[in-house]
Scaffold this motif. Structure first.
Motif, PDB file in Angstrom:
ATOM      1  N   VAL A  97       0.857  -1.199   0.000  1.00 30.50           N
ATOM      2  CA  VAL A  97       0.000   0.000   0.000  1.00 30.50           C
ATOM      3  C   VAL A  97       0.888   1.241   0.000  1.00 30.50           C
ATOM      4  O   VAL A  97       0.715   2.153  -0.823  1.00 30.50           O
ATOM      5  CB  VAL A  97      -0.958   0.023   1.215  1.00 30.50           C
ATOM      6  CG1 VAL A  97      -1.605   1.403   1.382  1.00 30.50           C
ATOM      7  CG2 VAL A  97      -2.035  -1.041   1.094  1.00 30.50           C
ATOM      8  N   VAL A  98       1.860   1.264   0.898  1.00 28.42           N
ATOM      9  CA  VAL A  98       2.767   2.413   0.998  1.00 28.42           C
ATOM     10  C   VAL A  98       3.543   2.595  -0.306  1.00 28.42           C
ATOM     11  O   VAL A  98       3.670   3.715  -0.824  1.00 28.42           O
ATOM     12  CB  VAL A  98       3.725   2.254   2.201  1.00 28.42           C
ATOM     13  CG1 VAL A  98       4.820   3.312   2.178  1.00 28.42           C
ATOM     14  CG2 VAL A  98       2.945   2.315   3.509  1.00 28.42           C
ATOM     15  N   ALA A  99       4.044   1.511  -0.877  1.00 31.12           N
ATOM     16  CA  ALA A  99       4.838   1.594  -2.111  1.00 31.12           C
ATOM     17  C   ALA A  99       3.991   2.040  -3.297  1.00 31.12           C
ATOM     18  O   ALA A  99       4.448   2.830  -4.135  1.00 31.12           O
ATOM     19  CB  ALA A  99       5.513   0.249  -2.395  1.00 31.12           C
ATOM     20  N   GLN A 100       2.764   1.560  -3.386  1.00 27.49           N
ATOM     21  CA  GLN A 100       1.865   1.988  -4.461  1.00 27.49           C
ATOM     22  C   GLN A 100       1.568   3.488  -4.336  1.00 27.49           C
ATOM     23  O   GLN A 100       1.617   4.226  -5.330  1.00 27.49           O
ATOM     24  CB  GLN A 100       0.545   1.202  -4.418  1.00 27.49           C
ATOM     25  CG  GLN A 100       0.660  -0.254  -4.828  1.00 27.49           C
ATOM     26  CD  GLN A 100       0.774  -0.457  -6.322  1.00 27.49           C
ATOM     27  OE1 GLN A 100       0.584   0.443  -7.127  1.00 27.49           O
ATOM     28  NE2 GLN A 100       1.079  -1.683  -6.715  1.00 27.49           N
ATOM     29  N   GLU A 101       1.280   3.939  -3.127  1.00 24.21           N
ATOM     30  CA  GLU A 101       0.967   5.352  -2.923  1.00 24.21           C
ATOM     31  C   GLU A 101       2.195   6.236  -3.135  1.00 24.21           C
ATOM     32  O   GLU A 101       2.081   7.350  -3.658  1.00 24.21           O
ATOM     33  CB  GLU A 101       0.359   5.557  -1.532  1.00 24.21           C
ATOM     34  CG  GLU A 101      -1.038   4.958  -1.443  1.00 24.21           C
ATOM     35  CD  GLU A 101      -1.684   5.049  -0.068  1.00 24.21           C
ATOM     36  OE1 GLU A 101      -0.983   5.387   0.926  1.00 24.21           O
ATOM     37  OE2 GLU A 101      -2.898   4.775   0.027  1.00 24.21           O
ATOM     38  N   THR A 102       3.362   5.735  -2.762  1.00 24.71           N
ATOM     39  CA  THR A 102       4.602   6.475  -2.997  1.00 24.71           C
ATOM     40  C   THR A 102       4.832   6.653  -4.486  1.00 24.71           C
ATOM     41  O   THR A 102       5.183   7.743  -4.953  1.00 24.71           O
ATOM     42  CB  THR A 102       5.798   5.742  -2.351  1.00 24.71           C
ATOM     43  OG1 THR A 102       5.583   5.670  -0.940  1.00 24.71           O
ATOM     44  CG2 THR A 102       7.108   6.455  -2.628  1.00 24.71           C
ATOM     45  N   THR A 103       4.614   5.603  -5.253  1.00 22.01           N
ATOM     46  CA  THR A 103       4.787   5.670  -6.701  1.00 22.01           C
ATOM     47  C   THR A 103       3.771   6.632  -7.315  1.00 22.01           C
ATOM     48  O   THR A 103       4.107   7.405  -8.228  1.00 22.01           O
ATOM     49  CB  THR A 103       4.692   4.262  -7.328  1.00 22.01           C
ATOM     50  OG1 THR A 103       5.618   3.392  -6.650  1.00 22.01           O
ATOM     51  CG2 THR A 103       5.028   4.283  -8.800  1.00 22.01           C
ATOM     52  N   ALA A 104       2.559   6.627  -6.800  1.00 13.87           N
ATOM     53  CA  ALA A 104       1.544   7.580  -7.279  1.00 13.87           C
ATOM     54  C   ALA A 104       1.988   9.021  -7.013  1.00 13.87           C
ATOM     55  O   ALA A 104       1.865   9.893  -7.881  1.00 13.87           O
ATOM     56  CB  ALA A 104       0.196   7.299  -6.616  1.00 13.87           C
ATOM     57  N   ARG A 105       2.534   9.278  -5.826  1.00 13.65           N
ATOM     58  CA  ARG A 105       2.996  10.640  -5.506  1.00 13.65           C
ATOM     59  C   ARG A 105       4.145  11.055  -6.423  1.00 13.65           C
ATOM     60  O   ARG A 105       4.222  12.221  -6.857  1.00 13.65           O
ATOM     61  CB  ARG A 105       3.434  10.737  -4.034  1.00 13.65           C
ATOM     62  CG  ARG A 105       2.273  10.733  -3.054  1.00 13.65           C
ATOM     63  CD  ARG A 105       2.708  11.091  -1.650  1.00 13.65           C
ATOM     64  NE  ARG A 105       3.812  10.307  -1.130  1.00 13.65           N
ATOM     65  CZ  ARG A 105       3.704   9.125  -0.515  1.00 13.65           C
ATOM     66  NH1 ARG A 105       2.497   8.576  -0.346  1.00 13.65           N
ATOM     67  NH2 ARG A 105       4.771   8.501  -0.058  1.00 13.65           N
ATOM     68  N   THR A 106       5.032  10.120  -6.734  1.00 10.42           N
ATOM     69  CA  THR A 106       6.145  10.423  -7.641  1.00 10.42           C
ATOM     70  C   THR A 106       5.615  10.822  -9.015  1.00 10.42           C
ATOM     71  O   THR A 106       6.091  11.784  -9.610  1.00 10.42           O
ATOM     72  CB  THR A 106       7.097   9.207  -7.760  1.00 10.42           C
ATOM     73  OG1 THR A 106       7.636   8.925  -6.462  1.00 10.42           O
ATOM     74  CG2 THR A 106       8.231   9.471  -8.730  1.00 10.42           C
ATOM     75  N   ALA A 107       4.625  10.094  -9.502  1.00 11.31           N
ATOM     76  CA  ALA A 107       4.015  10.428 -10.800  1.00 11.31           C
ATOM     77  C   ALA A 107       3.313  11.782 -10.728  1.00 11.31           C
ATOM     78  O   ALA A 107       3.461  12.623 -11.625  1.00 11.31           O
ATOM     79  CB  ALA A 107       3.036   9.332 -11.214  1.00 11.31           C
ATOM     80  N   ARG A 108       2.570  12.004  -9.669  1.00 14.84           N
ATOM     81  CA  ARG A 108       1.782  13.236  -9.541  1.00 14.84           C
ATOM     82  C   ARG A 108       2.673  14.475  -9.482  1.00 14.84           C
ATOM     83  O   ARG A 108       2.323  15.525 -10.027  1.00 14.84           O
ATOM     84  CB  ARG A 108       0.880  13.145  -8.309  1.00 14.84           C
ATOM     85  CG  ARG A 108      -0.039  14.340  -8.174  1.00 14.84           C
ATOM     86  CD  ARG A 108      -1.146  14.133  -7.158  1.00 14.84           C
ATOM     87  NE  ARG A 108      -2.284  13.494  -7.832  1.00 14.84           N
ATOM     88  CZ  ARG A 108      -2.677  12.242  -7.648  1.00 14.84           C
ATOM     89  NH1 ARG A 108      -2.075  11.460  -6.797  1.00 14.84           N
ATOM     90  NH2 ARG A 108      -3.705  11.768  -8.317  1.00 14.84           N
ATOM     91  N   LYS A 109       3.834  14.357  -8.823  1.00 18.87           N
ATOM     92  CA  LYS A 109       4.751  15.505  -8.701  1.00 18.87           C
ATOM     93  C   LYS A 109       5.195  16.032 -10.061  1.00 18.87           C
ATOM     94  O   LYS A 109       5.519  17.195 -10.197  1.00 18.87           O
ATOM     95  CB  LYS A 109       6.012  15.098  -7.917  1.00 18.87           C
ATOM     96  CG  LYS A 109       5.879  15.187  -6.432  1.00 18.87           C
ATOM     97  CD  LYS A 109       7.235  15.064  -5.779  1.00 18.87           C
ATOM     98  CE  LYS A 109       7.490  13.641  -5.380  1.00 18.87           C
ATOM     99  NZ  LYS A 109       8.701  13.450  -4.602  1.00 18.87           N
ATOM    100  N   LEU A 110       5.206  15.172 -11.043  1.00 19.62           N
ATOM    101  CA  LEU A 110       5.720  15.544 -12.364  1.00 19.62           C
ATOM    102  C   LEU A 110       4.699  16.307 -13.212  1.00 19.62           C
ATOM    103  O   LEU A 110       5.062  16.949 -14.189  1.00 19.62           O
ATOM    104  CB  LEU A 110       6.178  14.262 -13.082  1.00 19.62           C
ATOM    105  CG  LEU A 110       6.977  14.362 -14.351  1.00 19.62           C
ATOM    106  CD1 LEU A 110       8.153  15.322 -14.220  1.00 19.62           C
ATOM    107  CD2 LEU A 110       7.451  12.984 -14.754  1.00 19.62           C
ATOM    108  N   PHE A 111       3.427  16.274 -12.827  1.00 16.85           N
ATOM    109  CA  PHE A 111       2.384  16.896 -13.644  1.00 16.85           C
ATOM    110  C   PHE A 111       2.592  18.382 -13.890  1.00 16.85           C
ATOM    111  O   PHE A 111       2.323  18.869 -14.981  1.00 16.85           O
ATOM    112  CB  PHE A 111       0.993  16.671 -13.042  1.00 16.85           C
ATOM    113  CG  PHE A 111       0.267  15.522 -13.659  1.00 16.85           C
ATOM    114  CD1 PHE A 111      -0.215  15.601 -14.955  1.00 16.85           C
ATOM    115  CD2 PHE A 111       0.065  14.354 -12.951  1.00 16.85           C
ATOM    116  CE1 PHE A 111      -0.883  14.536 -15.540  1.00 16.85           C
ATOM    117  CE2 PHE A 111      -0.604  13.284 -13.517  1.00 16.85           C
ATOM    118  CZ  PHE A 111      -1.073  13.379 -14.809  1.00 16.85           C
ATOM    119  N   ALA A 112       3.045  19.114 -12.896  1.00 13.56           N
ATOM    120  CA  ALA A 112       3.226  20.565 -13.068  1.00 13.56           C
ATOM    121  C   ALA A 112       4.221  20.855 -14.191  1.00 13.56           C
ATOM    122  O   ALA A 112       3.977  21.697 -15.059  1.00 13.56           O
ATOM    123  CB  ALA A 112       3.682  21.211 -11.763  1.00 13.56           C
ATOM    124  N   VAL A 113       5.338  20.138 -14.185  1.00 15.55           N
ATOM    125  CA  VAL A 113       6.376  20.326 -15.211  1.00 15.55           C
ATOM    126  C   VAL A 113       5.839  19.921 -16.582  1.00 15.55           C
ATOM    127  O   VAL A 113       6.026  20.636 -17.570  1.00 15.55           O
ATOM    128  CB  VAL A 113       7.632  19.499 -14.872  1.00 15.55           C
ATOM    129  CG1 VAL A 113       8.683  19.595 -15.965  1.00 15.55           C
ATOM    130  CG2 VAL A 113       8.211  19.912 -13.528  1.00 15.55           C
TER     131      VAL A 113
END
Length: 164
Positions: free
Chosen positions: A115-131
């Motif tokens: 659960v933690v690893a899936q959510e961490t990966t989601a946050r990593t993807a989401r951080k890139l959206f602004a750029v």
């Protein structure tokens, strides 16, 4: 006999070199998290035990297979932007946000780690959206949207296993 050397034409896809570099860097972090998550999930598939063995073993296999298939599109997008994709454990350890799990945790702890690893990966993807949005990079935005959908849904399903 002389050799004629021709330089490759510069990449001109409508995204500046600076933005392409920023996006490739973010995608490299996503690739590292994705590979680390893949490896964790495969490890848990091999080592899960207990009353939930069959259902978790099969669920983990479906998850690591999906993740394995996601690695190529991420790496190939990095390449399409003109940068080398990271591809060694050494690079992944430096780039990943996910902590490796030592030993063999219980089945419930495996689910918690995932659960933690899936959510961490989601946050990593989401951080890139602004750029990506600022650079008007629709192919990367599409890739990120697809990955977010998978990681958020998988985290929800795993979390549901832990509900009382």
């Amino acid at each position: 006999m002389s050799k004629k050397t021709t330089a490759l034409p510069a990449i001109d896809i409508g995204i500046s070199a600076k933005d392409r570099a920023r996006i490739a860097k973010g995608l490299s972090h996503l690739l590292a998290d994705s590979y680390t998550l893949y490896l964790m999930t495969h490890n848990f598939h091999w080592n899960v035990t207990g009353p939930q063995f069959n259902s978790l073993h099969n669920m983990f296999m479906a998850q690591y297979t999906e993740q394995w298939n996601a690695l190529d599109p991420i790496a190939e997008r990095i390449r399409a932007l003109g940068f080398p994709a990271p591809g060694t454990y050494k690079e992944y350890v430096k780039l990943a946000s996910i902590q490796e799990v030592e030993g063999v945790p219980s089945a419930d702890e495996m689910v918690r780690h995932l659960v933690v690893a899936q959510e961490t990966t989601a946050r990593t993807a989401r951080k890139l959206f602004a750029v990506v949005s600022e650079a008007n990079d629709q192919p990367t935005a599409d890739l990120l949207t697809q990955r977010l959908d998978v990681h958020e849904k998988t985290a929800w399903m795993l979390r549901s296993l832990l509900a009382a």
